[in-house]
Each structure stands twice: as structure tokens, then as C-alpha cells.
Design an enzyme around this catalytic site. Structure first.
Site, mmCIF file in Angstrom:
data_model
loop_
_atom_site.group_PDB
_atom_site.id
_atom_site.type_symbol
_atom_site.label_atom_id
_atom_site.label_comp_id
_atom_site.label_asym_id
_atom_site.label_seq_id
_atom_site.Cartn_x
_atom_site.Cartn_y
_atom_site.Cartn_z
ATOM 1 N N THR A 19 13.163 -7.285 21.776
ATOM 2 C CA THR A 19 11.572 -6.929 21.747
ATOM 3 C C THR A 19 11.103 -6.420 21.143
ATOM 4 O O THR A 19 10.397 -5.799 20.863
ATOM 5 C CB THR A 19 12.269 -5.990 23.304
ATOM 6 O OG1 THR A 19 12.912 -5.051 23.360
ATOM 7 C CG2 THR A 19 12.109 -6.865 24.562
ATOM 8 N N ASP A 21 10.007 -4.142 17.257
ATOM 9 C CA ASP A 21 9.392 -5.048 16.120
ATOM 10 C C ASP A 21 9.423 -5.481 15.182
ATOM 11 O O ASP A 21 8.584 -6.930 14.887
ATOM 12 C CB ASP A 21 8.547 -3.320 15.144
ATOM 13 C CG ASP A 21 7.755 -3.689 14.595
ATOM 14 O OD1 ASP A 21 6.420 -3.446 14.933
ATOM 15 O OD2 ASP A 21 7.794 -3.565 13.124
ATOM 16 N N LYS A 181 12.328 -14.409 -0.560
ATOM 17 C CA LYS A 181 11.263 -15.213 -1.192
ATOM 18 C C LYS A 181 11.263 -16.244 -2.184
ATOM 19 O O LYS A 181 12.309 -15.680 -3.370
ATOM 20 C CB LYS A 181 10.821 -13.637 -2.046
ATOM 21 C CG LYS A 181 10.477 -12.466 -0.597
ATOM 22 C CD LYS A 181 9.601 -11.575 -2.227
ATOM 23 C CE LYS A 181 9.331 -10.503 -1.072
ATOM 24 N NZ LYS A 181 7.653 -10.971 -0.295
ATOM 25 N N GLU A 215 3.119 -1.097 -3.321
ATOM 26 C CA GLU A 215 2.258 -1.036 -2.214
ATOM 27 C C GLU A 215 1.372 0.363 -2.058
ATOM 28 O O GLU A 215 1.323 0.920 -2.690
ATOM 29 C CB GLU A 215 3.158 -0.859 -0.321
ATOM 30 C CG GLU A 215 4.637 -1.526 -0.911
ATOM 31 C CD GLU A 215 5.825 -0.685 -0.159
ATOM 32 O OE1 GLU A 215 5.591 -1.277 1.413
ATOM 33 O OE2 GLU A 215 6.162 0.176 0.120
ATOM 34 N N HIS A 239 16.484 -3.706 -3.066
ATOM 35 C CA HIS A 239 15.460 -4.820 -3.585
ATOM 36 C C HIS A 239 15.226 -5.159 -5.044
ATOM 37 O O HIS A 239 15.719 -5.748 -4.991
ATOM 38 C CB HIS A 239 14.051 -4.703 -2.483
ATOM 39 C CG HIS A 239 13.765 -4.770 -1.564
ATOM 40 N ND1 HIS A 239 14.783 -5.483 -0.014
ATOM 41 C CD2 HIS A 239 13.090 -3.533 -0.519
ATOM 42 C CE1 HIS A 239 14.372 -5.029 0.834
ATOM 43 N NE2 HIS A 239 13.371 -4.119 0.737
ATOM 44 N N LYS A 330 4.282 3.899 -2.898
ATOM 45 C CA LYS A 330 3.462 3.855 -2.046
ATOM 46 C C LYS A 330 2.219 4.583 -1.881
ATOM 47 O O LYS A 330 1.762 5.257 -3.131
ATOM 48 C CB LYS A 330 3.531 4.613 -0.573
ATOM 49 C CG LYS A 330 5.301 4.166 0.310
ATOM 50 C CD LYS A 330 5.679 4.428 0.854
ATOM 51 C CE LYS A 330 6.667 3.123 2.219
ATOM 52 N NZ LYS A 330 6.787 2.054 1.740
#
Ligand code: NAP
Length: 482
Positions: A19, A21, A181, A215, A239, A330
Site C-alpha cells: 500500500t 508509496d 535502465k 536533480e 547508484h 539536488k
């Protein structure tokens, strides 16, 4: 070009945290797309599990809403009801005893059993133990675990040991969605499937390599979680490190899980320690109408970094002396992920008057517009002698291969790999530990020095010091372009 879809074996996939995110945004819409693509055979089922008291109908409503919000073009395919009919739900508390026998009764023999741990890592141990003690999993079951995989070497070891007490390594799929990816896999196809590149892929021809994951979003909304982690733990340790491994590894003897992962591990083990002057940390400042990092993190004294740039070296014959520059952050000027292999200058130019430095650059774009671009030098068209110009040989996959929408996204591909039993694109336990072993001293150094991150302007390329990090080597970062 229509991509070839190979159906996978029939499966029962249980999503703990079904349930949450991640399940609503990525896993369930992704499964729906694989269903429409014909990859999920008729009898395969998805079983949501979480504490919320839902029944099958209630769960189908929740998934229906999630697909309406996050499902993309496929939500209008007219096949949603058919997909929803394959969904079930069992209320289970990972730390309690209720619900486990219901789940066991629901599981079928003779189909692939997979369990996706889409819950907080603190629950992984409880789940693994109960799957085992309630005889739900079985010897061939697969478990999928999400990041973060520990927040230091000690934590990762503990997590590995907990999982290992109930599951074999061949059953454990540690997700790093960057590995799913299309372009990342293409990186391997380009390196090892062409005669052109591999002979040049070394210190004789490569000047340096840049890896950027930029980002535009901040940490608002998940600030308190992020503040305990920071860019080094959240992005670099996993990553960027995985991308670095694929770029730098030796050719595996075959494209097979352990052969690839052995080579990646060797890269991590050959990383040189990073000295303080080789790394820059940043934190985004307040801007007109936009909160600072500290405000977003709701921590006015936070020293956590929202940006990292670093220079590292690899101690082996192939890469001796070649710097790798990595950066991620970010609230930067564009959302862009790219690996750039910058080749050395020609030792001699025969073109008189051509003073500009021409370089071949192979750039592998992960987002946006996944694709590959090779900068080559040609003659500027027209009369007037030999003037040279750099032009891109651009291959955007969507242009070259047809509708990009047909390519499964990273989560879809990785989930299908779990069902196939293919671990090539998943991190092995020793890889994760080796990455933490390299990362920990850097973070411990910051903590010991109470290192304060440099402020940077929102919408910029990061702090000025990050420019200096590469400028002092006579090089420059590639522009961050969306
Ligand atoms: P979330 O939105 O907080 O969802 C957590 C899920 O776990 C909910 O379904 C919740 O449902 C369930 N849950 C909580 N406590 C439970 C318990 N004791 N027993 C059984 N179920 C329980 O979290 P999320 O964002 O989906 O993240 C899930 C995992 O994925 C985390 O490890 C996170 O770090 C990782 N991850 C998330 C993202 C992302 O984009 N969201 C990206 C990468 C990695 P109930 O409250 O009904 O129990």
C-alpha cells in the site's frame, strides 16, 4: 521497431508494503504495463500485504487509483479490470503473527514465488524470519530488497547476515534501479558488443571520465529521512558506484550474474581512498520563494550534504592515472544523468591553423532522452581550407528504435528479471559491503572534522569549489543540460 516480449513463468509476487508509496508509484503501475505487454501470463498473481485492514476489493480500489495517477498511457488500455482480477491482499504486520497462515494458504506450488520487501529496512529481518518460520517461502523463493541497504558497513553486514540466515545469496535480489535502465545495459552492449571501443577503453586513450546525476528537485517532503542520509549515502555509495563499476570493469567472461558481479567487485576493491581535497560537499541555499536545504530538512543546524563532487582513482593496469570525476546533487540547473568518457587529444594535428582542442567524447545519457552520443571531429562544410568542427553522432534510442514507451522502465525490467531468476542486474552482498567499506572513511572523516557543506545557489551546477576540483586539473565539467 516493436520490442520482443518474452513471457515469464507464472508467478505469485507478494509485495510487503503493497500500500506504500513505492508500490503505488512504481511497482504496481510497472506490473500493469508488463501485463499489457503480454509478459505476465494469465495465471500470475500479485498479492499486496501490509498492516492496513483491506480485503481484495479494497486493495483493487487502491491499485486502480494508483494506476490512474501513475499508470501513464496504459491506464486507458481498457485492460485494467483484467489486471485487477489478478490482485489479492492479505493484512499482515511484519512484526506480528497474524495473517501468515492466510498468506501460506494463498501461495501455490509449481509457480515462481517472489517476495518484494517494499518496507522500511528495519522490517527486513522480521519478514525474512516469518517467511521462513511460517513455511511461506520455500527453497526456491526469491526476495527483493530495496535501498537503503544499510547506512554503513556495519549495518550492511548485519542486514546481509540476517537475510543469509534464512535465504541463500542466489535467492536475494538487492535492487538498484539504476541498473535496470536501458542505457546502463546498453553501456555494456556498447563496450563489449563492438570492436570499436574496448581497445580504447584504458589509460592510453581515455583522458578522464565524468559521471553526473543531477536533480532539480529538493528534499522537501522527505527531508527528515534524507537528512539522516545525505547525497553520499543516498546516491554515491549505490547508484554512482554501480555506474562507475560498469564503466570501469574488465570484460566478464560471459554476461552472467556472478561473472559480471565479480568484475564489479574488483573495481570497488581497487578504488583509491579519497583525500579531503578530492571531495566537495554542498548544501542548497535559500532562493527567492524557495526554501533552503535546512528548511526543507526541518533541521536548522544540519550539516548533511545535498551535493557531492569527487575525484577518484582506480589502482589497476587499465585505469592507472585516469581520474574519474563524480557528482550528484539536488536543486541543480537541470535533471540530467550522464556518463561521459572523454578521450585524449590527438598527439599531433596535421591541419594547419587548427588550434582548437578537438576531443572525442562518448556520452551515455541516462535521463532525459536515454541515448548515446559520440562527439567526432569533421571538416566544417564549405570552401576555404580545412577547418575542423566537433559534431555529435547522436543516437537517441527513441528515434533509432521506435516508440520509447515500449521499453520497460527500470522497475519493470528488474521485477521480470527476478521472476526469470536472473541476478545479473542486482547487487551481490559482498559488492554492497565493499562499497560501504570505501564510503565509510569518507563520511567518518566529515563527522570527525564537523565538516560544513558549502552553500550553493539553487538552479546552479553546485558550489564553486566543485568547479575548482576539476579546473585545477586543467579540465572542466560538462554542462548539465536537461
Ligand atoms: P511508505 O510509503 O512509508 O510505505 C511503507 C509500506 O510498509 C506501507 O505499505 C505500510 O503499510 C507498510 N508497513 C509499514 N509497517 C509495516 C509493518 N509493521 N508490517 C507490514 N507492513 C508495514 O514507504 P515507501 O516509500 O513505499 O518505501 C518502501 C521501501 O522502499 C523503503 O525501504 C524505502 O527506503 C524504499 N524505497 C522507496 C522509494 C520511493 O520512491 N518511495 C525509492 C527507493 C527505495 P501499512 O501502514 O498499512 O502497514
Amino acid at each position: 521497431m516493436v520490442s520482443r516480449v518474452i513471457p515469464v513463468d507464472t508467478f505469485d509476487l507478494v509485495i510487503f508494503g503493497g500500500t506504500g508509496d513505492l508500490a503505488r508509484r512504481k511497482i504496481l503501475p510497472g506490473l500493469f504495463r508488463r501485463f499489457i505487454a503480454g509478459q505476465m501470463t494469465g495465471e500470475s498473481r500479485v498479492i499486496g500485504a501490509a498492516r492496513s485492514e483491506l480485503d481484495d476489493a479494497g486493495y483493487r480500489d487502491l491499485v486502480c487509483e494508483a494506476i490512474a495517477e501513475f499508470g501513464g498511457a496504459e491506464k486507458d488500455s481498457g485492460r485494467l479490470e483484467e489486471f485487477l482480477a489478478r490482485l489479492h491482499y492479505v493484512p499482515i504486520d511484519a512484526t506480528g503473527e497474524g495473517g501468515w497462515s492466510d498468506l501460506r494458504d494463498l501461495m501455490r506450488d509449481g509457480v515462481v514465488r517472489a517476495f518484494y520487501f517494499s518496507v522500511a529496512p528495519s522490517l527486513f529481518g522480521a519478514l525474512a524470519e516469518r517467511l521462513h518460520s511460517n513455511d511461506v517461502a520455500g527453497p526456491d523463493a526469491r526476495i527483493v530488497v530495496e535501498k537503503p541497504f544499510g547506512r554503513d558497513l556495519g549495518g550492511a553486514r548485519e542486514l546481509n547476515a540476517t537475510l543469509a540466515s534464512h535465504f541463500d545469496e542466489r535467492q536475494i535480489y538487492r535492487i538498484d534501479h539504476y541498473l535496470g535502465k536501458e542505457t546502463v545495459q546498453n553501456l555494456m552492449a556498447i563496450r563489449f558488443g563492438n570492436v570499436l571501443f574496448e581497445p580504447l577503453w584504458n589509460s592510453h586513450y581515455v583522458d578522464h571520465i565524468q559521471i553526473t546525476v543531477a536533480e532539480t528537485v529538493g528534499v522537501g517532503g522527505r527531508g527528515s529521512y534524507y537528512d539522516k542520509s545525505g547525497a553520499m549515502r543516498d546516491m554515491v555509495q549505490n547508484h554512482l558506484m554501480q555506474l562507475l563499476c560498469l564503466i570501469a570493469m574488465e570484460p566478464p567472461s560471459q554476461f552472467e550474474a556472478d561473472a559480471v558481479r565479480d568484475e564489479k567487485l574488483k573495481v570497488i576493491r581497487a578504488l583509491q581512498p579519497v583525500e579531503p581535497h578530492q571531495i566537495v560537499r554542498g548544501q542548497y541555499d535559500a532562493a527567492a520563494g524557495a526554501a533552503s536545504y535546512r528548511e526543507d530538512a526541518e533541521n536548522p543546524r544540519s550539516f548533511t550534504e545535498s551535493f557531492v563532487a569527487l575525484k577518484l582513482g582506480i589502482s589497476n593496469l587499465r585505469w592507472a592515472g585516469v581520474p574519474f570525476y563524480l557528482r550528484t546533487g539536488k536543486k541543480l540547473k537541470a535533471r540530467s544523468s550522464e556518463i561521459a568518457v572523454v578521450f585524449k587529444d590527438l598527439p599531433h594535428s596535421m591541419f594547419e591553423g587548427d588550434e582548437k582542442r578537438h576531443r572525442n567524447i562518448l556520452s551515455i545519457r541516462l535521463q532525459p532522452n536515454e541515448g548515446i552520443d559520440l562527439q567526432v571531429t569533421i571538416k566544417e562544410p564549405g570552401p576555404g581550407g580545412m577547418r575542423l568542427v566537433d559534431v555529435p553522432l547522436d543516437m537517441t534510442f527513441a528515434d533509432a528504435l521506435g516508440d520509447e514507451a515500449e521499453a520497460p522502465d527500470a522497475y519493470e525490467r528488474l521485477i521480470m528479471d527476478v521472476i526469470r531468476g536472473n541476478q545479473t542486474l542486482f547487487m551481490r552482498g559482498d559488492e554492497v559491503e565493499a562499497a560501504w567499506r570505501w564510503t565509510d572513511p569518507i563520511i567518518e572523516g566529515w563527522e570527525a572534522r564537523s565538516d560544513v557543506p558549502k552553500l550553493y545557489e539553487q538552479g546552479s551546477s553546485g558550489p564553486e569549489d566543485a568547479q575548482m576540483l576539476i579546473h585545477r586539473d586543467g579540465r572542466r565539467w560538462r554542462d548539465i543540460r536537461g
